[in-house]
Design a protein around this motif. Structure first.
Motif, PDB file in Angstrom:
ATOM      1  N   ASP A 116       0.886  -1.165   0.000  1.00 58.98           N
ATOM      2  CA  ASP A 116       0.000   0.000   0.000  1.00 58.98           C
ATOM      3  C   ASP A 116       0.923   1.214   0.000  1.00 58.98           C
ATOM      4  OD1 ASP A 116      -1.526   2.184   1.173  1.00 58.98           O
ATOM      5  OD2 ASP A 116      -2.930   0.741   2.042  1.00 58.98           O
ATOM      6  N   SER A 119      -0.971   6.185  -1.958  1.00 67.52           N
ATOM      7  CA  SER A 119      -2.312   6.402  -1.413  1.00 67.52           C
ATOM      8  C   SER A 119      -2.755   7.872  -1.254  1.00 67.52           C
ATOM      9  CB  SER A 119      -2.422   5.649  -0.081  1.00 67.52           C
ATOM     10  OG  SER A 119      -2.217   4.267  -0.329  1.00 67.52           O
ATOM     11  N   VAL A 120      -3.085   8.478  -2.361  1.00 66.82           N
ATOM     12  CA  VAL A 120      -3.417   9.918  -2.390  1.00 66.82           C
ATOM     13  C   VAL A 120      -4.849  10.191  -1.934  1.00 66.82           C
ATOM     14  CG1 VAL A 120      -1.867  10.777  -4.142  1.00 66.82           C
ATOM     15  CG2 VAL A 120      -3.963   9.642  -4.836  1.00 66.82           C
ATOM     16  N   ASN A 121      -5.068  11.447  -1.594  1.00 64.89           N
ATOM     17  CA  ASN A 121      -6.404  11.890  -1.234  1.00 64.89           C
ATOM     18  C   ASN A 121      -7.025  12.654  -2.395  1.00 64.89           C
ATOM     19  OD1 ASN A 121      -6.050  10.800   1.326  1.00 64.89           O
ATOM     20  ND2 ASN A 121      -5.082  12.680   2.063  1.00 64.89           N
ATOM     21  N   HIS A 156      -4.369   3.121  -2.019  1.00 62.55           N
ATOM     22  CA  HIS A 156      -5.566   3.135  -1.161  1.00 62.55           C
ATOM     23  C   HIS A 156      -6.081   4.585  -1.128  1.00 62.55           C
ATOM     24  CE1 HIS A 156      -7.958   1.594   2.297  1.00 62.55           C
ATOM     25  NE2 HIS A 156      -7.689   2.736   2.915  1.00 62.55           N
ATOM     26  N   TYR A 305     -11.644   6.057   9.504  1.00 64.04           N
ATOM     27  CA  TYR A 305     -10.448   5.629   8.758  1.00 64.04           C
ATOM     28  C   TYR A 305     -10.055   4.207   9.166  1.00 64.04           C
ATOM     29  CZ  TYR A 305      -5.520   6.264   7.154  1.00 64.04           C
ATOM     30  OH  TYR A 305      -4.299   6.156   6.551  1.00 64.04           O
ATOM     31  N   ARG A 316      -7.990  -7.710   1.493  1.00 60.29           N
ATOM     32  CA  ARG A 316      -6.699  -8.057   0.878  1.00 60.29           C
ATOM     33  C   ARG A 316      -6.306  -9.490   1.195  1.00 60.29           C
ATOM     34  NH1 ARG A 316      -3.558  -2.330   2.207  1.00 60.29           N
ATOM     35  NH2 ARG A 316      -5.047  -1.066   1.026  1.00 60.29           N
ATOM     36  N   TYR A 327       2.456  -1.420   4.507  1.00 56.42           N
ATOM     37  CA  TYR A 327       1.852  -0.087   4.419  1.00 56.42           C
ATOM     38  C   TYR A 327       2.977   0.930   4.463  1.00 56.42           C
ATOM     39  CZ  TYR A 327      -2.491  -2.445   5.784  1.00 56.42           C
ATOM     40  OH  TYR A 327      -3.570  -3.287   5.846  1.00 56.42           O
ATOM     41  N   VAL A 329       3.688   4.259   4.844  1.00 57.12           N
ATOM     42  CA  VAL A 329       2.966   5.457   5.307  1.00 57.12           C
ATOM     43  C   VAL A 329       3.840   6.187   6.337  1.00 57.12           C
ATOM     44  CG1 VAL A 329       0.820   6.305   6.354  1.00 57.12           C
ATOM     45  CG2 VAL A 329       0.778   4.191   5.015  1.00 57.12           C
ATOM     46  N   GLN A 333       1.436   8.125  11.358  1.00 60.24           N
ATOM     47  CA  GLN A 333       0.323   7.192  11.492  1.00 60.24           C
ATOM     48  C   GLN A 333       0.718   5.905  12.217  1.00 60.24           C
ATOM     49  OE1 GLN A 333      -2.354   6.786   8.166  1.00 60.24           O
ATOM     50  NE2 GLN A 333      -1.764   8.779   7.316  1.00 60.24           N
ATOM     51  N   HIS A 336      -1.984   4.526  14.542  1.00 58.65           N
ATOM     52  CA  HIS A 336      -3.107   3.954  13.786  1.00 58.65           C
ATOM     53  C   HIS A 336      -2.809   2.510  13.376  1.00 58.65           C
ATOM     54  CE1 HIS A 336      -6.083   3.333  10.619  1.00 58.65           C
ATOM     55  NE2 HIS A 336      -5.092   3.093   9.775  1.00 58.65           N
ATOM     56  N   PHE A 337      -1.611   2.275  12.840  1.00 62.53           N
ATOM     57  CA  PHE A 337      -1.307   0.923  12.372  1.00 62.53           C
ATOM     58  C   PHE A 337      -1.070  -0.049  13.531  1.00 62.53           C
ATOM     59  CE2 PHE A 337      -0.554   3.311   8.428  1.00 62.53           C
ATOM     60  CZ  PHE A 337      -1.420   2.599   7.612  1.00 62.53           C
TER      61      PHE A 337
END
Ligand code: ARG
Length: 565
Positions: A116, A119-121, A156, A305, A316, A327, A329, A333, A336-337
């Motif tokens: 992953d 992963s743009v917004n 993502h 999220y 996945r 990931y 990232v 974050q 979060h992970f």
């Protein structure tokens, strides 16, 4: 290729197996003390003999042959000097026989890795903060593929959330389709920035935004049309940049893809008995792990999220049956992970152990951090454009007659930008300065590309034709510079494996710099062209192998290696 540790071990008479002896042999750090070294202390007890006496006894067992030059016993160590030319020939012939495949392996055959990255917004263009995830993710993609893994690259997309309500309000107030058609995602971002300025003065805008978001959630036709329009504009925009970077994805399933896929994983967590209610919200308590609770369903019933990442992880696993899911990232974050992986583990998914957060440091500008909302974004496209323009200037100065100057400038400029994101250990914060990224001297991509092009031009000038095997024991290769270079070149497979298993492309980046520097030392010390035919041919073999390693290595970093510069 000869395995020296095994070879030396096989010549020694010791009370343990050849493999065990080979494992004890280490490359010698100081080349004046030999190439390989075996500490003899651990044999002292069993052989009832002092380490130094054992070492000297072993030294006598190593007669000079095609590969071994001599051995010495020093302070309980057996130090072995290998025959430089034979070693060089052995490594170089192997690399040249493999060519483009050198560095490839099949250890990943039958296994799948999901990555992953980038992963743009939606409604935002790629900015300098995306460089790390994009470049590191793309290199990991290539590294794993090169090891024979089946790799699934996933963008993502951040295409869900209240901000799209705000986008619609901004668009209905200030949107101009012509401006957006020209400006792409950047034009969308402009009105999004304007929204935040205006909403400070007029709070009713936020109410309107909330209403629009509800409409998006309910599938209202106009809201959906506008949302899809923003999405298409964004994808067209980012794809231009991905194309320049040579970055591709196998899946664009983003947050909204999981709109209808959250119920089942949530139910699985409830069945596992790990979901609790807290002020009307549904959470997984993580106090036992010293983490704040993982919020999964808000009191108004909306998802988060984390809920989408939970659904994505399950999807996945079920779709790709991955052996690893990475990931890439930013470290912001990390919590979060950690929460996500812990929740999956608590739910009893044993594959939670295969999830990895490949975090990386922040990119900031010299002036300070960036914030999209305030509008001082540095777009990746602009950075690339400036790097390419500057490369073009340098090429025009250095090599005005070069054909395809524009194309080469593109490869060099893009390469310089990518390299800036993979040259350092991931976790380091980077302060981005154009001068550093664009520097054509020192430890940069242009330096590697230039060394590669130089190898190519030497090979062409020599005109020795197709490269057959170097004949053994060529005296022209019997020197320290050539041996150091060849040994480095022979490490490429191990470096590729290390870079992939540690999720650290910088290991490869640093190695390639070492190779280029070793090559330049070799080239300064030894003439390739204009010597007798056998010497030229042998040294061209070394140049060819260097070119191969630089080209294959740059390719694994996602950087092109032009033949001319
Ligand atoms: N779109 C997110 C961001 O810009 C990154 C998404 C990372 N991937 C994920 N599965 N959470 O911060």
């Amino acid at each position: 290729m000869i395995n020296f540790k095994q070879y030396i071990a096989s010549k020694l008479d010791l009370p343990i197996s050849v493999d065990e002896v080979a494992n004890l042999i280490v490359p010698t750090a100081d080349e004046t003390k030999g190439d390989y070294s075996l500490p003899c202390f651990r044999f002292a007890k069993e052989l009832r003999c002092a380490p130094q006496a054992i070492a000297s006894n072993l030294a006598n067992q190593l007669a000079q042959d095609n590969y071994i030059d001599r051995a010495e016993a020093v302070n309980g160590y057996l130090n072995v000097f290998v025959k430089k030319s034979a070693t060089v020939v052995d490594i170089i012939d192997e690399i040249n026989s493999q060519g483009d495949s050198y560095g490839k392996s099949t250890i990943g055959a039958g296994k799948t890795v999901c990555i992953d990255y980038s992963s743009v917004n939606i409604a935002k263009s790629l900015h300098i903060g995306h460089l790390g995830t994009t470049a590191i993710g793309n290199s990991l993609y290539k590294l794993y593929q090169n090891l024979g893994y089946n790799v699934v690259g996933i963008n993502h997309l951040g295409d869900y959330g209240t901000q799209f309500g705000k986008m619609i309000v901004a668009y209905t107030l200030w949107g101009d389709d012509d401006v957006i058609a020209k400006g792409g995602a950047k034009a969308l971002q402009d009105i999004y920035v304007k929204y935040h300025v205006e909403a400070e003065k007029d709070p009713t805008l936020d109410d309107q935004a909330r209403q629009w978001f509800v409409k998006i959630e309910k599938g209202d036709a106009e809201a959906t049309r506008l949302f899809n329009y923003f999405k298409q504009i964004t994808l067209d925009d980012v794809n231009k940049t991905y194309k320049r970077l040579n970055v591709t994805f196998d899946s664009w399933n983003g947050e909204s893809f999981y709109n209808d896929k959250m119920d089942r994983p949530l139910q699985m967590l409830r069945d596992a008995g790990i979901v609790t209610e807290s002020q009307g919200a549904q959470v997984v308590d993580l106090e036992a792990y010293n983490m704040p609770p993982c919020l999964l369903v808000k009191s108004d019933g909306s998802s988060l999220y984390a809920t989408r990442d939970l659904a994505a992880a399950l999807y996945r696993k079920e779709t790709y049956n991955f052996d690893k899911c990475l990931y890439v990232v930013a470290y912001q974050q990390a919590l979060h992970f950690k929460q996500l992986f812990k929740v999956l583990e608590m739910a009893g998914f044993d594959w939670a152990k295969d999830m990895v957060h490949v975090s990386y440091g922040m990119v900031s500008l010299e002036e300070g951090a960036m914030s999209t909302r305030k509008g001082n974004t540095v777009f990746l496209e602009d950075v690339i454009e400036r790097a390419v323009a500057k490369s073009y200037e340098i090429i025009c100065n250095k090599n005005p007659n070069l054909p395809n100057k524009q194309q080469i400038a593109e490869q060099v400029g893009v390469g310089a930008v990518i390299f800036s994101a993979v040259e350092n250990a991931r976790i380091k914060d980077i302060t981005f300065t154009f001068d550093r990224v664009l520097s054509f001297e020192g430890e940069t991509a242009p330096y590697l590309q230039y060394t590669h092009a130089r190898c190519n031009s030497i090979i062409n000038k020599a005109g020795v034709g197709a490269l057959a095997k170097i004949s053994p024991n060529v005296d022209a290769l019997d020197n320290a510079e050539t041996l150091s270079l060849a040994k480095l070149l022979g490490n490429f497979n191990q470096i590729v494996l290390d870079a992939a298993t540690k999720y650290e492309p910088s290991i490869l980046a640093k190695y390639l710099i070492d190779v280029a520097q070793a090559f330049n030392r070799f080239y300064i010390a030894h003439r390739v062209i204009g010597e007798d035919a056998a010497t030229t041919k042998a040294r061209i073999g070394v140049v060819t192998a260097t070119k191969t390693v630089l080209a294959n290595g740059l390719n694994l970093l996602g950087i092109q290696a032009p033949d001319q510069m």
